[in-house]
Scaffold this motif. Structure first.
Motif, PDB file in Angstrom:
ATOM      1  N   PHE A 157       6.325  75.923  61.940  1.00  0.00           N
ATOM      2  CA  PHE A 157       5.082  76.395  61.232  1.00  0.00           C
ATOM      3  C   PHE A 157       5.116  76.386  59.891  1.00  0.00           C
ATOM      4  O   PHE A 157       4.138  76.024  59.296  1.00  0.00           O
ATOM      5  CB  PHE A 157       4.751  77.913  61.864  1.00  0.00           C
ATOM      6  N   ASP A 158       6.156  76.569  59.255  1.00  0.00           N
ATOM      7  CA  ASP A 158       6.106  76.633  57.541  1.00  0.00           C
ATOM      8  C   ASP A 158       5.887  75.133  57.087  1.00  0.00           C
ATOM      9  O   ASP A 158       5.244  74.768  56.161  1.00  0.00           O
ATOM     10  CB  ASP A 158       7.493  77.300  57.110  1.00  0.00           C
ATOM     11  N   ALA A 159       6.605  74.090  57.844  1.00  0.00           N
ATOM     12  CA  ALA A 159       6.362  72.819  57.478  1.00  0.00           C
ATOM     13  C   ALA A 159       5.000  72.308  57.638  1.00  0.00           C
ATOM     14  O   ALA A 159       4.418  71.644  56.905  1.00  0.00           O
ATOM     15  CB  ALA A 159       7.580  71.845  58.209  1.00  0.00           C
ATOM     16  N   TRP A 160       4.340  72.708  58.921  1.00  0.00           N
ATOM     17  CA  TRP A 160       3.167  72.428  59.025  1.00  0.00           C
ATOM     18  C   TRP A 160       2.056  72.860  58.148  1.00  0.00           C
ATOM     19  O   TRP A 160       1.176  72.096  57.801  1.00  0.00           O
ATOM     20  CB  TRP A 160       2.793  72.949  60.612  1.00  0.00           C
ATOM     21  N   LEU A 161       1.902  74.044  57.854  1.00  0.00           N
ATOM     22  CA  LEU A 161       1.440  74.604  56.695  1.00  0.00           C
ATOM     23  C   LEU A 161       1.196  73.756  55.514  1.00  0.00           C
ATOM     24  O   LEU A 161       0.339  73.580  54.793  1.00  0.00           O
ATOM     25  CB  LEU A 161       1.671  75.936  56.046  1.00  0.00           C
ATOM     26  N   HIS A 162       2.515  73.459  54.783  1.00  0.00           N
ATOM     27  CA  HIS A 162       2.502  72.741  53.683  1.00  0.00           C
ATOM     28  C   HIS A 162       2.095  71.007  53.818  1.00  0.00           C
ATOM     29  O   HIS A 162       1.438  70.724  53.170  1.00  0.00           O
ATOM     30  CB  HIS A 162       4.053  72.495  53.175  1.00  0.00           C
ATOM     31  N   GLN A 163       2.235  70.602  54.901  1.00  0.00           N
ATOM     32  CA  GLN A 163       1.844  69.395  55.098  1.00  0.00           C
ATOM     33  C   GLN A 163       0.591  69.225  55.518  1.00  0.00           C
ATOM     34  O   GLN A 163      -0.217  68.400  55.017  1.00  0.00           O
ATOM     35  CB  GLN A 163       2.704  68.660  56.427  1.00  0.00           C
ATOM     36  N   HIS A 164       0.047  70.027  56.321  1.00  0.00           N
ATOM     37  CA  HIS A 164      -1.035  69.965  56.766  1.00  0.00           C
ATOM     38  C   HIS A 164      -2.253  70.685  56.090  1.00  0.00           C
ATOM     39  O   HIS A 164      -3.497  70.137  55.530  1.00  0.00           O
ATOM     40  CB  HIS A 164      -1.236  70.521  58.248  1.00  0.00           C
ATOM     41  N   VAL A 165      -2.174  72.039  55.588  1.00  0.00           N
ATOM     42  CA  VAL A 165      -2.982  72.888  55.045  1.00  0.00           C
ATOM     43  C   VAL A 165      -2.949  72.660  53.636  1.00  0.00           C
ATOM     44  O   VAL A 165      -4.243  72.334  52.991  1.00  0.00           O
ATOM     45  CB  VAL A 165      -2.783  74.356  55.447  1.00  0.00           C
ATOM     46  N   ASN A 200      -6.441  61.060  53.007  1.00  0.00           N
ATOM     47  CA  ASN A 200      -6.167  59.597  53.052  1.00  0.00           C
ATOM     48  C   ASN A 200      -5.786  59.062  51.661  1.00  0.00           C
ATOM     49  O   ASN A 200      -6.121  57.884  51.461  1.00  0.00           O
ATOM     50  CB  ASN A 200      -7.380  58.840  53.375  1.00  0.00           C
ATOM     51  N   ILE A 201      -5.483  60.022  50.566  1.00  0.00           N
ATOM     52  CA  ILE A 201      -4.931  59.417  49.366  1.00  0.00           C
ATOM     53  C   ILE A 201      -3.616  59.096  49.325  1.00  0.00           C
ATOM     54  O   ILE A 201      -2.765  60.158  49.454  1.00  0.00           O
ATOM     55  CB  ILE A 201      -5.471  60.535  48.471  1.00  0.00           C
ATOM     56  N   ILE A 202      -3.254  57.909  49.033  1.00  0.00           N
ATOM     57  CA  ILE A 202      -1.849  57.452  49.306  1.00  0.00           C
ATOM     58  C   ILE A 202      -0.978  58.342  48.160  1.00  0.00           C
ATOM     59  O   ILE A 202      -1.612  58.601  46.900  1.00  0.00           O
ATOM     60  CB  ILE A 202      -1.987  55.898  49.166  1.00  0.00           C
ATOM     61  N   GLU A 203       0.100  58.492  48.372  1.00  0.00           N
ATOM     62  CA  GLU A 203       1.178  59.071  47.626  1.00  0.00           C
ATOM     63  C   GLU A 203       0.826  60.716  47.345  1.00  0.00           C
ATOM     64  O   GLU A 203       1.564  61.066  46.581  1.00  0.00           O
ATOM     65  CB  GLU A 203       1.375  58.422  46.239  1.00  0.00           C
ATOM     66  N   VAL A 204      -0.343  61.010  48.063  1.00  0.00           N
ATOM     67  CA  VAL A 204      -0.570  62.538  47.842  1.00  0.00           C
ATOM     68  C   VAL A 204      -0.780  63.223  49.206  1.00  0.00           C
ATOM     69  O   VAL A 204       0.056  64.359  49.307  1.00  0.00           O
ATOM     70  CB  VAL A 204      -1.714  62.895  46.890  1.00  0.00           C
ATOM     71  N   ASP A 205      -1.269  62.588  50.227  1.00  0.00           N
ATOM     72  CA  ASP A 205      -1.412  63.101  51.317  1.00  0.00           C
ATOM     73  C   ASP A 205      -0.133  62.969  52.133  1.00  0.00           C
ATOM     74  O   ASP A 205       0.078  61.892  52.317  1.00  0.00           O
ATOM     75  CB  ASP A 205      -2.435  62.361  52.206  1.00  0.00           C
ATOM     76  N   PRO A 206       0.328  63.809  52.672  1.00  0.00           N
ATOM     77  CA  PRO A 206       1.545  63.841  53.420  1.00  0.00           C
ATOM     78  C   PRO A 206       1.715  62.991  54.510  1.00  0.00           C
ATOM     79  O   PRO A 206       2.554  62.423  54.975  1.00  0.00           O
ATOM     80  CB  PRO A 206       1.882  65.254  53.691  1.00  0.00           C
ATOM     81  N   ASP A 207       0.419  62.734  55.235  1.00  0.00           N
ATOM     82  CA  ASP A 207       0.125  61.861  56.296  1.00  0.00           C
ATOM     83  C   ASP A 207      -0.003  60.481  55.992  1.00  0.00           C
ATOM     84  O   ASP A 207       0.070  59.565  56.925  1.00  0.00           O
ATOM     85  CB  ASP A 207      -1.226  62.217  57.062  1.00  0.00           C
ATOM     86  N   CYS A 208       0.021  60.309  54.771  1.00  0.00           N
ATOM     87  CA  CYS A 208      -0.045  58.769  54.376  1.00  0.00           C
ATOM     88  C   CYS A 208       1.170  58.344  53.829  1.00  0.00           C
ATOM     89  O   CYS A 208       2.055  59.101  53.476  1.00  0.00           O
ATOM     90  CB  CYS A 208      -1.281  58.609  52.985  1.00  0.00           C
ATOM     91  N   PRO A 209       1.525  56.971  53.358  1.00  0.00           N
ATOM     92  CA  PRO A 209       2.729  56.863  52.760  1.00  0.00           C
ATOM     93  C   PRO A 209       2.789  57.269  51.249  1.00  0.00           C
ATOM     94  O   PRO A 209       1.820  57.577  50.766  1.00  0.00           O
ATOM     95  CB  PRO A 209       2.547  55.100  52.628  1.00  0.00           C
ATOM     96  N   MET A 210       4.145  57.519  50.979  1.00  0.00           N
ATOM     97  CA  MET A 210       4.424  58.010  49.745  1.00  0.00           C
ATOM     98  C   MET A 210       4.662  57.227  48.735  1.00  0.00           C
ATOM     99  O   MET A 210       4.818  57.555  47.540  1.00  0.00           O
ATOM    100  CB  MET A 210       5.592  58.956  49.984  1.00  0.00           C
ATOM    101  N   ASP A 211       4.523  55.786  48.839  1.00  0.00           N
ATOM    102  CA  ASP A 211       4.594  54.640  47.959  1.00  0.00           C
ATOM    103  C   ASP A 211       3.900  53.539  48.483  1.00  0.00           C
ATOM    104  O   ASP A 211       3.612  53.484  49.592  1.00  0.00           O
ATOM    105  CB  ASP A 211       5.895  54.591  47.349  1.00  0.00           C
ATOM    106  N   LYS A 212       3.463  52.434  47.555  1.00  0.00           N
ATOM    107  CA  LYS A 212       2.695  51.521  48.042  1.00  0.00           C
ATOM    108  C   LYS A 212       3.560  50.443  48.339  1.00  0.00           C
ATOM    109  O   LYS A 212       3.110  49.406  48.623  1.00  0.00           O
ATOM    110  CB  LYS A 212       1.841  51.072  46.736  1.00  0.00           C
ATOM    111  N   ILE A 213       5.061  50.629  48.442  1.00  0.00           N
ATOM    112  CA  ILE A 213       5.779  49.393  48.749  1.00  0.00           C
ATOM    113  C   ILE A 213       6.748  49.362  49.913  1.00  0.00           C
ATOM    114  O   ILE A 213       6.634  48.658  50.870  1.00  0.00           O
ATOM    115  CB  ILE A 213       6.663  49.255  47.520  1.00  0.00           C
ATOM    116  N   THR A 214       7.540  50.591  49.868  1.00  0.00           N
ATOM    117  CA  THR A 214       8.553  50.733  50.979  1.00  0.00           C
ATOM    118  C   THR A 214       8.160  51.317  52.230  1.00  0.00           C
ATOM    119  O   THR A 214       8.993  51.285  53.305  1.00  0.00           O
ATOM    120  CB  THR A 214       9.714  51.468  50.621  1.00  0.00           C
ATOM    121  N   ASP A 215       7.074  51.895  52.613  1.00  0.00           N
ATOM    122  CA  ASP A 215       6.785  52.619  53.943  1.00  0.00           C
ATOM    123  C   ASP A 215       6.836  51.745  55.183  1.00  0.00           C
ATOM    124  O   ASP A 215       6.396  50.369  55.067  1.00  0.00           O
ATOM    125  CB  ASP A 215       5.324  53.317  53.531  1.00  0.00           C
ATOM    126  N   ILE A 216       7.247  52.191  56.234  1.00  0.00           N
ATOM    127  CA  ILE A 216       7.203  51.446  57.335  1.00  0.00           C
ATOM    128  C   ILE A 216       5.966  51.040  57.931  1.00  0.00           C
ATOM    129  O   ILE A 216       5.783  50.243  58.655  1.00  0.00           O
ATOM    130  CB  ILE A 216       7.917  52.148  58.547  1.00  0.00           C
TER     131      ILE A 216
END
Length: 493
Positions: free
Chosen positions: A225-233, A241-257
Motif C-alpha cells: 500500500f505504501d508503494a501504491w501511495l507514492h506511485q499513484h497518489v 501523462n508527463i514523461i519522466e515524472v508520472d510513475p506510470d510513464c517512462p522515466m526517460d525518453k530513450i531506454t524504456d521497453i
C-alpha cells in the motif's frame, strides 16, 4: 552602525530607527528552494509548499483530521494541485494553513508548475459541492463500498477455497474457470475498496483508510500500500501523462521497453510493441511485488517520486516482511503442502491463472484510461531565461485532456461496477477524495462545466472501443516518426 555612531541623531530618534530596522528585518520573508524543503519530510520536521508559500506543518501532524499518514506522505513536497482535490468543498483548511506559513519558495518547483486555474476547477468544485449539499449526501459515504467489499471477497475466497480443497471433486477445467473468476475479483478488490482507501474516499476515518487499504493490498495480494501511495497518489494523480515524472510513464525518453508518446526516441525494437506489451500486462502483479522491495523500500523512490522516511523505517520493513510472508504461506505453501495439490499438474497452472488474470484485469482497466489516441501528453519544459519549469496547461483541464472515460450509458452501471468506476476517469482525477460510487451522478455536472470552458471531454461509448484506442496508440507509437506523421496527415484529410 551609522545611526548608533552618529553624533547628530537624538537618542529617542535613534531608538525609533533601530526598532524600525529590527522589525523590518525580522518580518522579511525567508526563501527556500524545493531542495531545502524536501529535506523536511518526516515527523520531526514536516514542510510543504503551495504555489509560492512554504508551510511548517510539523505541529499539525497529530491534529490533522485526515490523519498523520497523509501529511507524512506529502511532507517535503509541492501540494499546489493536490491540496484542493483533497479539500474540494471547503475553504477552512486554507485558513488553518495560514498560521503555519514560514516563508516563500525560491526558484522552480520540483517537477514543474501548471498554469493557474482560470475558474474551470473552481466552478467544478462549486457545482459538485452544490450537488452534495442540495441532496444531503455524504461524498465519502461507505455504504455502497461495504456491501461491494463483502461481495468481492466472497468471489475471491469462495472459488479459491473450492479450487484448492477440491471438496466437490471438480474437473480441472471447472477449477481453472473458478480461478479466472477469483483473479478477476482480486483485481476488482483493488480498484474498489483499496483504491478508495488510498484516496481517503472510503468514509471519514483515517484508521479505516490505512488498515483497509493494507488488508486489501498487503495482506490479500502481497503487494505494498505504501508503494501504491507514492506511485499513484503522489505521482500519477498530479503529473498525469508527463514523461519522466508520472510513475506510470517512462522515466526517460530513450531506454524504456514501451514507447507511449511522440516525445520518446523511436527505435526498431518498438515495431511490435502493440503485440507484445498487451501480452506482458499479465505480469503486473508480480512486477509490483518485486518493485515494492527494490524501489520503494530499498531504493527509496517510486519512479521520480521520493519515498519519505515514514515509509522505509523499521516498521515498514517489518510490515512488508510479515505481509509478504503471509501471502506466500497462504497463496503458495498452504495449497501445496497442506492441501496436497500436485505442483506441476494442479498448483502451478491454477495459481498462475489467478495471478495472471489479476494482472490483465488491472492493466487493461488502467491502460485504456490514459494510454490512448484520445489523450494529450503534456511535458514539463525548462525556461532557459528564468530557470523555472513550466507545464503548458491548467492542472484541472489537463486532467480531463489526459484521461479517457467510457461506458457512461452502460445498463445498470455495470461498466462502473466492473471497472471500479475507472470508466469515469476524468471525474476521478478531478475529485479523487470523493467516493467512486457518486461518479455516475456528478459526471454530467463536470461535462457541463467542460462545455462552458471549451475543455475537450474524452468519452468513448464502450470498453471495447476504449481498448481498441489503446492498442491503436501502441501501434502508432511503434511506427517510425515519419510513417506516424504520414498516418496522422491521412487521418486529418
Amino acid at each position: 552602525f551609522f545611526v548608533k555612531n552618529s553624533k547628530f541623531v537624538h537618542p529617542v530618534v535613534e531608538t525609533f530607527i533601530l526598532d524600525l530596522l529590527s522589525s523590518t528585518m525580522s518580518s522579511k520573508t525567508r526563501e527556500y528552494t524545493w531542495q531545502e524543503i524536501s529535506k523536511h519530510n518526516s515527523a520531526s520536521s514536516a514542510w510543504v509548499y503551495i504555489e509560492d508559500n512554504v508551510y511548517d506543518v510539523t505541529k499539525f501532524i497529530d491534529r490533522h483530521p485526515g490523519g498523520r499518514d497523509m501529511i507524512l506522505l506529502m511532507a517535503g513536497r509541492d501540494l499546489t494541485d493536490l491540496f484542493p482535490t483533497y479539500h474540494p468543498f471547503t475553504e477552512k483548511p486554507k485558513e488553518v494553513l495560514k498560521k503555519f506559513k514560514i516563508g516563500k519558495l525560491k526558484g522552480p518547483s520540483e517537477f514543474g508548475t501548471f498554469k493557474k486555474d482560470s475558474g474551470f476547477y473552481k466552478e467544478c468544485q462549486q457545482q459538485v459541492g452544490k450537488y452534495f449539499k442540495d441532496n444531503n449526501l455524504d461524498y465519502k459515504s461507505m455504504k455502497a463500498g461495504i456491501w461491494r467489499y463483502a461481495l468481492i471477497m466472497t468471489f475471491i475466497l469462495g472459488p479459491w477455497f473450492i479450487v484448492w480443497t477440491n471438496t466437490f471433486d471438480l474437473s480441472f477445467i471447472f477449477r481453472w474457470i473458478l480461478m479466472i473468476i477469483a483473479g478477476s475479483f482480486q483485481g476488482m478488490l483493488l480498484i474498489h475498496t483499496m483504491h478508495d482507501c488510498s484516496h481517503t474516499a472510503f468514509g471519514h476515518t483515517p484508521a479505516i483508510w490505512k488498515y483497509m487499504g493494507r488488508i486489501c493490498l498487503d495482506l490479500t495480494c502481497g503487494c505494498s500500500f505504501d508503494a501504491w501511495l507514492h506511485q499513484h497518489v503522489v505521482g500519477h494523480h498530479v503529473y498525469t501523462n508527463i514523461i519522466e515524472v508520472d510513475p506510470d510513464c517512462p522515466m526517460d525518453k530513450i531506454t524504456d521497453i514501451r514507447r507511449l508518446m511522440p516525445s520518446q526516441v523511436w527505435n526498431p525494437q518498438y515495431r511490435l510493441q502493440w503485440i507484445y506489451l498487451p501480452i506482458l500486462y499479465c505480469l503486473y502483479a508480480f512486477k509490483n511485488r518485486i518493485q515494492d522491495l527494490t524501489q520503494t523500500l530499498l531504493g527509496q523512490h517510486n519512479g521520480a517520486m521520493r519515498v519519505n522516511p515514514e515509509f522505509y523505517n523499521t516498521e515498514s520493513y517489518v510490515r512488508q516482511i510479515v505481509c509478504k510472508s503471509f501471502w506466500f504461506l497462504r497463496a503458495i505453501i498452504y495449497p501445496i503442502f497442506v492441501l496436497k495439490n500436485d505442483f506441476l499438474t494442479e498448483f502451478l497452472p491454477l495459481f498462475l491463472t489467478m495471478e495472471l488474470m489479476t494482472g490483465y484485469y488491472l492493466t487493461f482497466n488502467f491502460q485504456v484510461s490514459h494510454v490512448s489516441t484520445e489523450v494529450d501528453w503534456p511535458e514539463a519544459l525548462k525556461d532557459s531565461k528564468t530557470g523555472k519549469v513550466n507545464i503548458d496547461g491548467e492542472w484541472a483541464k489537463l486532467q480531463i485532456e489526459t484521461s479517457v472515460d467510457y461506458g457512461h450509458e452502460s445498463p445498470f452501471q455495470l461498466c462502473a461496477f466492473w471497472s471500479g468506476a475507472l470508466n469515469y476517469q476524468s471525474v476521478h482525477h478531478l475529485f479523487p477524495s470523493v467516493s467512486q460510487y457518486h461518479y455516475p451522478k456528478i459526471a454530467p455536472i463536470i461535462r457541463k462545466v467542460c462545455k462552458k470552458y471549451d475543455v475537450r471531454f474524452n468519452h468513448i461509448d464502450t470498453f471495447t472501443q476504449a481498448f481498441v484506442a489503446h492498442i491503436r496508440q501502441l501501434y502508432h507509437m511503434s511506427m517510425a516518426p515519419k510513417d506516424y506523421q504520414e498516418t496522422i496527415l491521412k487521418k486529418a484529410n
